[in-house]
Structures are given as structure tokens and as C-alpha cells.
Design an enzyme around this catalytic site. Structure first.
Site, mmCIF file in Angstrom:
data_model
loop_
_atom_site.group_PDB
_atom_site.id
_atom_site.type_symbol
_atom_site.label_atom_id
_atom_site.label_comp_id
_atom_site.label_asym_id
_atom_site.label_seq_id
_atom_site.Cartn_x
_atom_site.Cartn_y
_atom_site.Cartn_z
ATOM 1 N N ARG A 53 26.727 1.275 -13.905
ATOM 2 C CA ARG A 53 26.671 0.715 -15.246
ATOM 3 C C ARG A 53 26.041 -0.667 -15.202
ATOM 4 O O ARG A 53 26.032 -1.318 -14.164
ATOM 5 C CB ARG A 53 28.092 0.596 -15.833
ATOM 6 C CG ARG A 53 28.698 1.935 -16.237
ATOM 7 C CD ARG A 53 30.112 1.787 -16.749
ATOM 8 N NE ARG A 53 30.946 1.092 -15.775
ATOM 9 C CZ ARG A 53 31.221 -0.197 -15.789
ATOM 10 N NH1 ARG A 53 30.793 -0.965 -16.765
ATOM 11 N NH2 ARG A 53 31.966 -0.740 -14.845
ATOM 12 N N LYS A 194 31.925 5.825 -20.134
ATOM 13 C CA LYS A 194 32.582 4.532 -20.292
ATOM 14 C C LYS A 194 32.326 3.957 -21.687
ATOM 15 O O LYS A 194 33.103 3.135 -22.173
ATOM 16 C CB LYS A 194 32.166 3.568 -19.176
ATOM 17 C CG LYS A 194 32.904 3.824 -17.840
ATOM 18 C CD LYS A 194 34.397 3.684 -17.990
ATOM 19 C CE LYS A 194 35.258 3.499 -16.749
ATOM 20 N NZ LYS A 194 35.141 4.325 -15.599
ATOM 21 N N HIS A 214 43.082 2.233 -17.901
ATOM 22 C CA HIS A 214 42.103 2.604 -16.879
ATOM 23 C C HIS A 214 42.898 3.053 -15.659
ATOM 24 O O HIS A 214 43.150 2.275 -14.734
ATOM 25 C CB HIS A 214 41.211 1.398 -16.560
ATOM 26 C CG HIS A 214 40.074 1.727 -15.653
ATOM 27 N ND1 HIS A 214 39.633 0.856 -14.675
ATOM 28 C CD2 HIS A 214 39.277 2.817 -15.572
ATOM 29 C CE1 HIS A 214 38.606 1.408 -14.045
ATOM 30 N NE2 HIS A 214 38.374 2.590 -14.565
ATOM 31 N N SER A 232 37.265 -0.139 -9.714
ATOM 32 C CA SER A 232 36.398 0.832 -9.056
ATOM 33 C C SER A 232 36.563 0.803 -7.532
ATOM 34 O O SER A 232 36.618 -0.274 -6.929
ATOM 35 C CB SER A 232 34.943 0.523 -9.418
ATOM 36 O OG SER A 232 34.119 1.532 -8.908
ATOM 37 N N LYS A 236 41.751 5.546 -7.417
ATOM 38 C CA LYS A 236 42.326 6.313 -8.531
ATOM 39 C C LYS A 236 42.026 7.809 -8.390
ATOM 40 O O LYS A 236 42.931 8.642 -8.456
ATOM 41 C CB LYS A 236 41.754 5.823 -9.886
ATOM 42 C CG LYS A 236 42.192 4.453 -10.289
ATOM 43 C CD LYS A 236 41.662 4.071 -11.660
ATOM 44 C CE LYS A 236 40.147 4.065 -11.774
ATOM 45 N NZ LYS A 236 39.451 3.135 -10.873
ATOM 46 N N THR A 237 40.754 8.125 -8.201
ATOM 47 C CA THR A 237 40.366 9.533 -8.137
ATOM 48 C C THR A 237 40.890 10.182 -6.861
ATOM 49 O O THR A 237 41.503 11.257 -6.895
ATOM 50 C CB THR A 237 38.833 9.665 -8.224
ATOM 51 O OG1 THR A 237 38.407 9.091 -9.462
ATOM 52 C CG2 THR A 237 38.395 11.112 -8.157
ATOM 53 N N ASP A 251 40.822 8.969 -14.448
ATOM 54 C CA ASP A 251 40.249 7.659 -14.794
ATOM 55 C C ASP A 251 40.716 7.020 -16.107
ATOM 56 O O ASP A 251 40.776 5.811 -16.189
ATOM 57 C CB ASP A 251 38.723 7.791 -14.829
ATOM 58 C CG ASP A 251 38.009 6.454 -14.715
ATOM 59 O OD1 ASP A 251 38.265 5.723 -13.746
ATOM 60 O OD2 ASP A 251 37.200 6.135 -15.604
ATOM 61 N N ARG A 317 27.917 9.902 -6.645
ATOM 62 C CA ARG A 317 29.017 10.446 -7.446
ATOM 63 C C ARG A 317 28.888 11.940 -7.636
ATOM 64 O O ARG A 317 27.794 12.503 -7.553
ATOM 65 C CB ARG A 317 28.983 9.830 -8.854
ATOM 66 C CG ARG A 317 29.251 8.360 -8.919
ATOM 67 C CD ARG A 317 30.696 8.097 -9.283
ATOM 68 N NE ARG A 317 30.982 6.679 -9.265
ATOM 69 C CZ ARG A 317 32.168 6.169 -9.562
ATOM 70 N NH1 ARG A 317 33.161 6.946 -9.914
ATOM 71 N NH2 ARG A 317 32.382 4.877 -9.492
HETATM 72 P P1 ATP Z 1 36.098 4.483 -10.017
HETATM 73 O O1 ATP Z 1 36.840 3.702 -11.090
HETATM 74 O O2 ATP Z 1 34.785 3.851 -9.708
HETATM 75 O O3 ATP Z 1 36.014 5.937 -10.304
HETATM 76 P P2 ATP Z 1 38.271 5.002 -8.121
HETATM 77 O O4 ATP Z 1 39.416 4.048 -8.249
HETATM 78 O O5 ATP Z 1 38.448 6.352 -8.696
HETATM 79 O O6 ATP Z 1 36.928 4.282 -8.635
HETATM 80 P P3 ATP Z 1 37.820 6.424 -5.688
HETATM 81 O O7 ATP Z 1 36.698 7.256 -6.191
HETATM 82 O O8 ATP Z 1 39.138 7.093 -5.523
HETATM 83 O O9 ATP Z 1 37.976 5.109 -6.567
HETATM 84 O O10 ATP Z 1 37.328 5.742 -4.354
HETATM 85 C C1 ATP Z 1 38.121 5.365 -3.262
HETATM 86 C C2 ATP Z 1 37.224 5.460 -2.040
HETATM 87 O O11 ATP Z 1 37.826 4.812 -0.942
HETATM 88 C C3 ATP Z 1 36.983 6.890 -1.662
HETATM 89 O O12 ATP Z 1 35.663 7.008 -1.201
HETATM 90 C C4 ATP Z 1 38.003 7.088 -0.524
HETATM 91 O O13 ATP Z 1 37.594 8.076 0.387
HETATM 92 C C5 ATP Z 1 37.980 5.727 0.136
HETATM 93 N N1 ATP Z 1 39.205 5.338 0.874
HETATM 94 C C6 ATP Z 1 39.255 4.947 2.147
HETATM 95 N N2 ATP Z 1 40.494 4.605 2.519
HETATM 96 C C7 ATP Z 1 41.284 4.772 1.439
HETATM 97 C C8 ATP Z 1 42.680 4.574 1.195
HETATM 98 N N3 ATP Z 1 43.504 4.124 2.139
HETATM 99 N N4 ATP Z 1 43.147 4.861 -0.041
HETATM 100 C C9 ATP Z 1 42.308 5.285 -1.009
HETATM 101 N N5 ATP Z 1 40.984 5.476 -0.841
HETATM 102 C C10 ATP Z 1 40.463 5.233 0.374
HETATM 103 MN MN MN Z 2 37.399 7.420 -10.158
#
Ligand code: ATP
Ligand code: MN
Length: 533
Positions: A53, A194, A214, A232, A236-237, A251, A317
Site C-alpha cells: 500500500r 484496506k 485490525h 503487519s 495475525k494470519t 485481519d 502474498r
Molecule cells: P499483515 O497485517 O500484513 O497481513 P500479519 O500480522 O497477518 O500481517 P503474518 O502474515 O502472519 O502477519 O506474518 C508473520 C510472518 O512471520 C510469517 O511469514 C511467519 O511465517 C513469520 N514468523 C516467523 N516466526 C514467527 C513467530 N514466532 N510467530 C509468528 N510468525 C512468525
Molecule cells: Mn495477515
């Protein structure tokens, strides 16, 4: 068909494709040269110059509707209504000779709170993105459909900043009066999702007494809901995809006055950098026909995605319908959360991997919205970059952050049994460069233990600076990992880094002086204590 687009000012197009099913959109995308198929059947597309973004090019139309309510500044940048109309006309003219992909969909899995959307896309793969990410209606979309909000998204259309009032050629502009989002000059599909999140973040608190969040959400076999706030890349995911629990969403969610939560979306938008089946099987298996992968590259000579390839961006993504996750709950609604996790990827390696927060700490950390990113692809930058983003998502908030924080505070007062946890998914054993990222398996074990109530009776100690309660033992996790100070080669270096981080929290919080009651400030890190000791 054109009649459906007339309210959007569109009276001419080469052809209109309304609500095409995924297979037809994939065929269109391939035919248009927008992408290619991977060996698992996913559609691989590039977003172009913008691989994320562009917050500096995100505007809100300032008029009598919004002037007094929107939190104006460099997050909600005001845009002139006349310029918006001008840009709208120019986009309509640009689209007049194009084939348009139109999608009608919902945002909001709770029927009482949902928005009807109409999206006009220049690109077929963007329309598939909307099919995947928004909620898919039944046949009602093909008959009568009066949208509450619409999007026109034309990546090939570029604004002329001098004439159109934008900053550069790309833009995403929300107009709450015309109920229309204009997106141009960027192919980053996440701007659409978003954009609608921003709309709901305005309408729900303002008109429906509902708290938009969020966060991701999942629910256990006993109906116990957990939500995971985080900026980010904090997890979360990743962490919401749990084979033992039903996935509500990854999300964006709302918390209604009736005390239920609901997903805004109908799909997931997961990061795939370094994705492996071993660590994230649910996401891996979701990347199949119907799913989209963005900005990835194949291993040479194959059609197999090489997830380690960051040559386009680190922000690779995938977007897929939530039903591609085996345990997805549809419709995505659940009861009030019993557990709230604040996820932070602390690249300083200071915060404990899991700790329990009281109400003061919870409010303080919610307003602070801390994470620290590693510089990633930028050359020469080795220091972690501190981010404070109120409510773990201030860039999506059209109202002042305290509005949302006050709502969360009330929810917590109404539900005194909610457990709030701070989870550091970032670094351990030192800051970025010295330490290493917390193993995903350990983070998962800590969350599982918290959800199972296994941390309730464990002895805890208060972190000397942050004051949060750190458990002494978590099943499946080496005890020495739980106290970050002990994982550092030099405890003195830890103390210094922790004091520095605490200082940053305090400095950041100065701007909330008006809001900061004694109650909330009780959750602030103790900088003075440390310096004295
Ligand atoms: P967005 O808001 O951009 O979607 P998000 O909060 O959903 O972000 P994720 O997509 O879950 O973030 O990204 C977390 C990344 O960190 C993933 O690539 C995951 O494999 C990696 N990772 C490595 N170690 C950890 C950990 N201990 N806990 C969570 N994620 C981890
Ligand atoms: Mn996510």
C-alpha cells in the site's frame, strides 16, 4: 448491464463482465496476459511498481460530512471534493473503451452490519481478488443489488498531480458522501481491501456502536473466541490458522454492541515469504486453483513457486477464499473474545515472548501499538525500526485512535474475565543481528497453553521495566526462553536496550497526554526505576 454502472457515472464500456466465477476470471486473466498459472493451479500475478500500500497517497474527501468527524493529518489526508469529481470523470473517460470486470459482494459476515459493495475493475485478476477477499453473495447479486459503497480501481489510469490534487500519479481516495473509493496508478490489490476496512472503521463506531479491529480471530471447540491484534508481519494470519480451532478471519473484525464478533472479509491475504508446508500447512495447501499469488517467482525452469525468492519484494502474498482453510467458520461470526493477544515483532529482543496484561497495561499497549520491523531489503540498514501505531492499525483509522481505545476499554469493563496477553513473535537472545526470531513452534505452544488455561496457575514475575506478568513455565517451551534477559549473552546490554525501548514508549505516549488517565499510565514502562537501579 450498463444500467448497474450508471450510478457510478459509467455510461460507456467496451464490455462488462458481471460477477464472473473464478474459473472464468482466471481464463480472462491468462488471456489478457495478466498472469500465469503455478503448478498447484494458483494464478500468479505481479502488482507492478507498487508491491504494497502507499499510505502517503491515501486520501479522504473533506466535506461537510467529514470535516468535523475525521481525524485529519498525514494518515487521513484531506482531499478536495471538486478534485475528486474531476478525477472520477477522468477515470470514467479512461474506462470507456475498456472491458470492465464488475463484482458485487459483501463486507461484514454479520447480516445486520454488512455493507453491499460494487467493485469495478480494469484487471480480471483484481476482480478475482475481490471474489476471494470479500464475502460472496448468492444469486441476489445477479438480480437487484443496491450497493452501500463502491470501488473503481484502474491501475492503468494515472493522475496528473498538478491538475488532480494528488501527490503523485497513484492514489486511493475515499469519499464518504458519494460512497465511492477511487484507486488509480497502482496495481496493489490490497488497496481495495484496506480501502473498505477504512470505510468500516469510520461507519461502524460512528453509526453502529461497533468496534472495528485490525485483528485475526479464531474459536475453540468449546466456543471460546480468541482475537489477535498486530501490525503487519507480527503473525495475525499465521497464528490464527490453527488446526485445533475454527478460523473466523485473519485481519479485520468488528465487535458489536450485542457482544459478538464478525469477520469483515471472506478470504485471507497471507504473506508467503519463505513459506513452507512444514511450518504453515494450512496456508500452503490453500494455494491452489482459485487462489492468487502476488509478486512471486518460479524456481528456474519450473512452474513451482520459489517462496524464498524476494527479488520482486519481501511482501509476496497469497489471496484465497476463507473456505480454503479446512477449519474455517462460515459465516465468520463468534461470541465475545475470552482471550485477546497483542502480537508484536520486537526486533530489539526486549519484550518477553508471552506475558499477561492487566487492564492498565492492556489499554497502554493498545494505544501504543508497538512493533519493530527489521529493515529488510534496504541496503546498509541493520538497526531495527521502531513502529508505534495506535490500536495496532492507526493508518486505517479515520477517527481519532482514542475513540477506538475507549470502546475497547468499555468492552473490557463489560467482560472482566477477558485475558489479555502480549506476545513477542520477534527476537530472542539479543536484538536483530545478534539474536534470532522466536521459533514459530514455540509461539504456537505459548498461545495454545494460554488458550487452554495452562498459564492461569503458573507462578509469574513482573517484568522489571514493562511491569507485565511473565509466566515461569509454559508446556512445550524451554523455561529459559521465557525471561528475555536470561537469553542475552550480556544482561547489562539487555538492561540498556530495554531502558532505551521503554524510553521510546514513553516518548511516543506523550501525544496522548489528554487521554492518559492515571489508570492507563499505570501500564507505562518504568523508565525512572531502571535508571535508579
Ligand atoms: P499483515 O497485517 O500484513 O497481513 P500479519 O500480522 O497477518 O500481517 P503474518 O502474515 O502472519 O502477519 O506474518 C508473520 C510472518 O512471520 C510469517 O511469514 C511467519 O511465517 C513469520 N514468523 C516467523 N516466526 C514467527 C513467530 N514466532 N510467530 C509468528 N510468525 C512468525
Ligand atoms: Mn495477515
Amino acid at each position: 448491464m450498463l444500467a448497474r454502472l450508471q450510478p457510478l457515472g459509467i455510461s460507456q464500456a467496451r464490455e462488462i463482465c458481471l460477477n464472473l466465477p473464478p474459473a472464468a476470471l482466471v481464463a480472462e486473466a491468462l488471456q489478457n496476459g495478466e498472469g500465469t498459472l503455478t503448478d498447484t493451479g494458483a494464478l500468479m500475478a505481479d502488482t507492478g511498481q507498487f508491491t504494497g500500500r502507499s499510505p502517503k497517497d491515501r486520501f479522504v474527501v473533506r466535506d461537510e460530512n467529514t470535516a468535523a468527524s475525521v481525524w485529519w493529518g498525514d494518515i487521513n489526508i484531506p482531499f478536495d471534493p471538486t478534485k475528486f469529481e474531476q478525477l472520477h470523470q477522468k477515470m470514467v473517460a479512461y474506462l470507456a473503451d475498456k472491458k470492465l470486470y464488475v463484482r458485487e459482494a459483501y463486507a461484514g459476515a454479520n447480516a445486520d452490519y454488512q455493507l453491499k459493495l460494487r467493485v469495478v475493475n480494469e484487471l480480471a485478476w483484481h476482480n478475482l481478488f475481490c471474489y476471494n477477499m470479500f464475502l460472496r453473495p448468492g444469486a441476489e447479486a445477479d438480480t437487484a443489488w443496491t450497493p452501500d459503497f463502491s470501488i473503481i480501481c484502474a491501475p492503468g489510469f494515472e493522475a496528473d498531480p498538478a491538475v488532480d490534487g494528488t501527490r503523485q500519479k497513484n492514489f486511493a481516495i475515499i469519499d464518504f458522501t458519494r460512497k465511492l473509493i477511487l484507486i488509480g496508478g497502482t496495481g496493489y490489490a490490497g488497496e481495495m481491501k484496506k480501502g473498505i476496512f477504512g470505510v468500516l472503521n469510520y461507519l461502524l463506531p460512528h453509526e453502529r456502536a461497533t468496534l472495528p479491529m485490525h485483528c485475526s480471530a479464531n474459536v475453540g471447540p468449546a466456543g471460546d473466541t480468541a482475537i489477535f491484534f498486530g501490525l503487519s508481519g507480527t503473525g495475525k494470519t499465521t497464528l490464527s490458522a490453527d488446526p485445533q480451532r475454527g478460523l473466523i478471519g485473519d485481519d479485520e473484525h468488528g465487535w458489536t454492541p450485542e457482544g459478538t464478533i464478525f469477520n469483515f472479509e471472506g478470504g485471507c491475504y497471507a504473506k508467503v515469504i519463505d513459506l513452507s508446508r512444514e511450518k504453515e500447512p494450512e496456508i500452503w495447501d490453500a494455494i491452489r486453483f482459485g487462489a492468487i499469488v502476488e509478486n512471486t517467482r518460479f524456481a528456474p525452469g519450473t512452474h513451482t513457486v520459489d517462496y524464498a525468492n524476494k527479488s520482486v519484494t519481501e511482501n509476496t502474498r497469497t489471496a484465497y477464499p476463507i473456505s480454503f482453510i479446512p477449519n474455517a467458520v462460515e459465516p465468520g461470526v463468534a461470541g465475545a473474545p475470552q482471550h485477546i493477544f497483542f502480537l508484536t515483532a520486537d526486533a530489539f529482543g526486549v519484550l518477553p515472548p508471552i506475558s499477561k496484561l492487566d487492564k492498565s497495561h492492556a489499554m497502554y499497549h493498545f494505544m501504543s501499538g508497538y512493533t519493530a520491523k527489521v529493515a529488510g531489503t534496504e541496503m546498509g540498514i541493520t538497526e531495527p525500526q521502531t513502529t508505534f501505531s495506535a490500536c495496532f492499525g492507526q493508518v486505517f483509522l479515520p477517527l481519532h485512535p482514542t475513540r477506538y481505545a475507549e470502546m475497547l476499554g468499555r468492552k473490557m469493563d463489560e467482560n472482566p474475565n477477558i485475558n489479555v496477553w502480549l506476545v513477542n513473535t520477534g527476537w530472542t537472545g539479543g536484538s536483530y543481528g545478534t539474536g534470532s526470531r522466536m521459533k514459530l513452534g514455540y509461539t504456537r505452544a505459548m498461545i495454545t497453553a494460554a488458550l487452554a488455561g495452562q498459564l492461569t496457575d503458573v507462578p509469574t514475575h513482573a517484568h522489571p521495566i514493562f511491569g507485565v506478568q511473565v509466566p515461569a513455565a509454559v508446556p512445550g517451551v524451554p523455561a529459559e526462553l521465557l525471561n528475555p534477559r536470561g537469553t542475552w549473552a550480556s544482561p547489562a546490554a539487555y538492561d540498556q536496550t530495554a531502558a532505551d525501548l521503554a524510553q521510546k514508549f514513553v516518548k511516543n505516549f506523550e501525544k496522548y497526554a489528554d487521554f492518559a488517565s492515571a489508570d492507563i499510565l499505570a501500564g507505562e514502562p518504568r523508565v525512572a526505576t531502571v535508571l535508579a537501579s
